[in-house]
Scaffold this active site. Structure first.
Site, mmCIF file in Angstrom:
data_model
loop_
_atom_site.group_PDB
_atom_site.id
_atom_site.type_symbol
_atom_site.label_atom_id
_atom_site.label_comp_id
_atom_site.label_asym_id
_atom_site.label_seq_id
_atom_site.Cartn_x
_atom_site.Cartn_y
_atom_site.Cartn_z
ATOM 1 N N PRO A 164 4.887 22.985 -30.739
ATOM 2 C CA PRO A 164 6.012 23.319 -30.702
ATOM 3 C C PRO A 164 6.286 23.303 -29.888
ATOM 4 O O PRO A 164 6.097 24.364 -29.325
ATOM 5 C CB PRO A 164 6.062 24.764 -31.862
ATOM 6 C CG PRO A 164 4.580 25.072 -31.492
ATOM 7 C CD PRO A 164 3.295 24.257 -30.992
ATOM 8 N N THR A 165 8.211 23.342 -29.685
ATOM 9 C CA THR A 165 8.794 23.927 -28.360
ATOM 10 C C THR A 165 10.360 24.034 -28.439
ATOM 11 O O THR A 165 10.844 23.273 -30.078
ATOM 12 C CB THR A 165 8.891 22.476 -27.301
ATOM 13 O OG1 THR A 165 9.216 22.993 -26.294
ATOM 14 C CG2 THR A 165 9.884 20.916 -27.665
ATOM 15 N N ASP A 207 11.789 23.366 -32.676
ATOM 16 C CA ASP A 207 12.755 23.732 -33.324
ATOM 17 C C ASP A 207 14.133 23.957 -33.011
ATOM 18 O O ASP A 207 14.377 23.663 -32.884
ATOM 19 C CB ASP A 207 12.092 25.192 -32.686
ATOM 20 C CG ASP A 207 12.875 26.315 -33.632
ATOM 21 O OD1 ASP A 207 13.775 25.934 -34.266
ATOM 22 O OD2 ASP A 207 12.300 27.225 -33.807
ATOM 23 N N ARG A 259 4.834 23.533 -36.599
ATOM 24 C CA ARG A 259 3.237 23.050 -36.392
ATOM 25 C C ARG A 259 2.814 22.714 -37.634
ATOM 26 O O ARG A 259 1.895 21.651 -38.025
ATOM 27 C CB ARG A 259 2.425 24.532 -36.469
ATOM 28 C CG ARG A 259 2.095 25.068 -34.688
ATOM 29 C CD ARG A 259 1.918 26.666 -34.423
ATOM 30 N NE ARG A 259 0.923 26.478 -33.681
ATOM 31 C CZ ARG A 259 2.471 27.922 -33.589
ATOM 32 N NH1 ARG A 259 2.359 28.704 -35.006
ATOM 33 N NH2 ARG A 259 2.462 28.367 -32.124
ATOM 34 N N ASP A 283 0.941 25.698 -27.657
ATOM 35 C CA ASP A 283 1.826 26.101 -27.435
ATOM 36 C C ASP A 283 2.628 25.481 -25.894
ATOM 37 O O ASP A 283 1.258 25.228 -25.652
ATOM 38 C CB ASP A 283 1.884 27.852 -27.107
ATOM 39 C CG ASP A 283 1.587 28.373 -29.016
ATOM 40 O OD1 ASP A 283 2.247 27.320 -29.735
ATOM 41 O OD2 ASP A 283 1.552 29.263 -28.734
ATOM 42 N N ASP A 284 3.195 25.543 -26.272
ATOM 43 C CA ASP A 284 3.907 24.949 -24.375
ATOM 44 C C ASP A 284 3.528 25.552 -23.742
ATOM 45 O O ASP A 284 4.427 25.135 -22.179
ATOM 46 C CB ASP A 284 5.140 24.272 -24.996
ATOM 47 C CG ASP A 284 6.736 25.344 -25.265
ATOM 48 O OD1 ASP A 284 6.362 26.278 -25.144
ATOM 49 O OD2 ASP A 284 7.752 25.158 -25.609
ATOM 50 N N ASP A 285 3.663 26.914 -22.681
ATOM 51 C CA ASP A 285 3.676 27.868 -22.141
ATOM 52 C C ASP A 285 2.194 28.343 -21.934
ATOM 53 O O ASP A 285 2.227 29.454 -20.869
ATOM 54 C CB ASP A 285 4.956 29.292 -22.474
ATOM 55 C CG ASP A 285 4.099 29.882 -23.700
ATOM 56 O OD1 ASP A 285 2.943 29.369 -24.582
ATOM 57 O OD2 ASP A 285 4.526 31.423 -23.614
ATOM 58 N N GLU A 329 -3.248 32.711 -37.780
ATOM 59 C CA GLU A 329 -4.442 31.489 -37.606
ATOM 60 C C GLU A 329 -5.511 31.951 -38.635
ATOM 61 O O GLU A 329 -5.888 30.666 -39.155
ATOM 62 C CB GLU A 329 -5.038 32.069 -35.764
ATOM 63 C CG GLU A 329 -4.255 31.714 -35.374
ATOM 64 C CD GLU A 329 -2.983 32.894 -34.642
ATOM 65 O OE1 GLU A 329 -2.967 33.950 -35.712
ATOM 66 O OE2 GLU A 329 -2.493 33.012 -34.125
ATOM 67 N N THR A 359 -0.327 32.375 -21.119
ATOM 68 C CA THR A 359 0.903 32.794 -19.802
ATOM 69 C C THR A 359 1.711 33.007 -20.654
ATOM 70 O O THR A 359 2.228 32.009 -22.340
ATOM 71 C CB THR A 359 0.361 32.226 -18.767
ATOM 72 O OG1 THR A 359 0.257 30.251 -19.119
ATOM 73 C CG2 THR A 359 -0.692 32.445 -18.312
ATOM 74 N N ARG A 360 2.476 33.419 -19.892
ATOM 75 C CA ARG A 360 4.016 34.096 -20.675
ATOM 76 C C ARG A 360 4.951 33.721 -19.490
ATOM 77 O O ARG A 360 4.967 34.577 -18.352
ATOM 78 C CB ARG A 360 4.476 34.638 -21.494
ATOM 79 C CG ARG A 360 3.520 35.156 -22.328
ATOM 80 C CD ARG A 360 3.591 36.388 -23.675
ATOM 81 N NE ARG A 360 4.311 36.225 -24.562
ATOM 82 C CZ ARG A 360 4.602 37.584 -25.369
ATOM 83 N NH1 ARG A 360 4.025 38.379 -24.739
ATOM 84 N NH2 ARG A 360 6.014 36.901 -25.629
#
Ligand code: UGA
Ligand code: MN
Length: 298
Positions: free
Chosen positions: A70-71, A101, A149, A173-175, A242, A271-272
């Site tokens: 998802p992004t 999104d 998702r 996730d993208d990050d 999950e 990571t964020r």
């Protein structure tokens, strides 16, 4: 008399001939220059394409990794996608399903994916306003990436053949930060494979079978087909995304396959990225009348 001189006549003809000749040569040089420039431009384009060429993805003998990402639009989006795509370009037989999104595909993501060098499918699904995180909300307030998702799962169910398409599904996730070994660990997942995730849940690492982080498991594609009702939900309590989807696949704890050195190695980190402050844009506007060029893609 001089002008009538025969010798002069032939001399001036010769001069004209040379002038003409020089002119022709100049034109030829010019056209050679142009072809040279065209050729070197072509070469540069080829070099760029080569750099972006996916690493051999045509090995039919190994299962495909279907990566669902998802992004959403924010200042750091292109940077995150660039970083992730550079990891994915090193992974064989990977199909990246990127779901925005948004109420339609954005130009930024469309153009980015076209040049990213990874085999991909581009989809979109907008989070409804009542469950959408506002930019100043703390990010635990509402679930993120749920409908995106699900759109990825629906695409897999519709477009892949349960008999002939062998693979594994991972929600990336993208990050986050992914070690290349993680993808080979998950590739031959029989049902569901699991591993610990670093830097998550206010801990150094987190490992909780069945209530694990989104980045901590992968599912065989067959299970996705066998359980078409298995989807994520915007209404389950925080932290239950999950386990909700895994429960719907009628699994027991014994079905979980520990990977990453029997769950003793961290191969993925939650990571964020810090939210970028742009307060100097406003200062610039006040001082010189305008901020930075909004047409410049960042
Ligand atoms: C953590 C987990 O790592 C996620 O897998 C889980 O979905 C999320 O919590 C949750 O509990 O809902 P976190 O790092 O806190 O994720 O969240 P983000 O990284 O901000 O978002 C997760 C994914 O959803 C990202 O790929 C992000 O681009 C996407 N997202 C986020 C959207 O598609 N729409 C949004 O409005 C926000
Ligand atoms: Mn995140």
């Amino acid at each position: 008399t001089f002008c009538g001189n025969q010798e002069f006549g032939s001399l001036s003809k010769q001069i004209d001939w040379y002038k003409d000749h020089i002119k022709q040569q100049k034109e030829e040089i010019q056209s050679l220059k142009e072809s040279f420039e065209q050729a070197s431009e072509k070469l540069q384009r080829c070099e760029k394409l080569l750099r972006r060429k996916p690493i051999s993805r045509n090995d039919e003998n190994i299962p495909t990794i279907y990566l669902i990402t998802p992004t959403h639009t924010r200042l750091e989006q292109k940077a995150e996608l660039t970083r992730l795509s550079h990891t994915l370009r090193h992974v064989k037989n990977l199909h990246w399903i990127v779901i925005e999104d948004c109420d339609k595909k954005t130009n930024l993501v469309t153009n980015f994916l076209a040049n990213c060098g990874v085999t991909y499918t581009h989809l979109y699904a907008e989070t409804p306003a009542q469950v959408k995180l506002k930019s100043n909300d703390p990010n635990w307030l509402k679930p993120r990436g749920v409908l995106q998702r699900n759109a990825g799962l629906t695409w897999l169910r519709k477009n892949l053949n349960p008999e002939s398409d062998k693979g594994v599904v991972y929600f990336a996730d993208d990050d986050n930060t992914y070690d290349l070994d993680l993808f080979e660990e998950m590739r031959y997942t029989k049902k569901v494979s699991v591993w610990p995730v670093g830097l998550v849940g206010a801990l150094r690492y987190e490992k909780r079978p069945f209530a694990m982080d989104m980045a901590g498991f992968a599912v065989n594609l067959k299970l996705i087909h066998d359980h078409p009702e298995a989807l994520f939900s915007n209404t389950v309590p925080r932290g239950y995304q999950e386990s909700t989807i895994l429960k719907k696949m009628s699994l027991t704890l014994e079905d979980l396959e520990p990977k990453a050195n029997n769950c003793k190695k961290i191969l993925v980190w939650h990571t964020r990225t810090e939210k970028t402050k742009t307060k100097n844009e406003d200062k610039m506007k006040k001082k010189i009348g305008s901020g930075s060029d909004p047409n410049m893609e960042v």
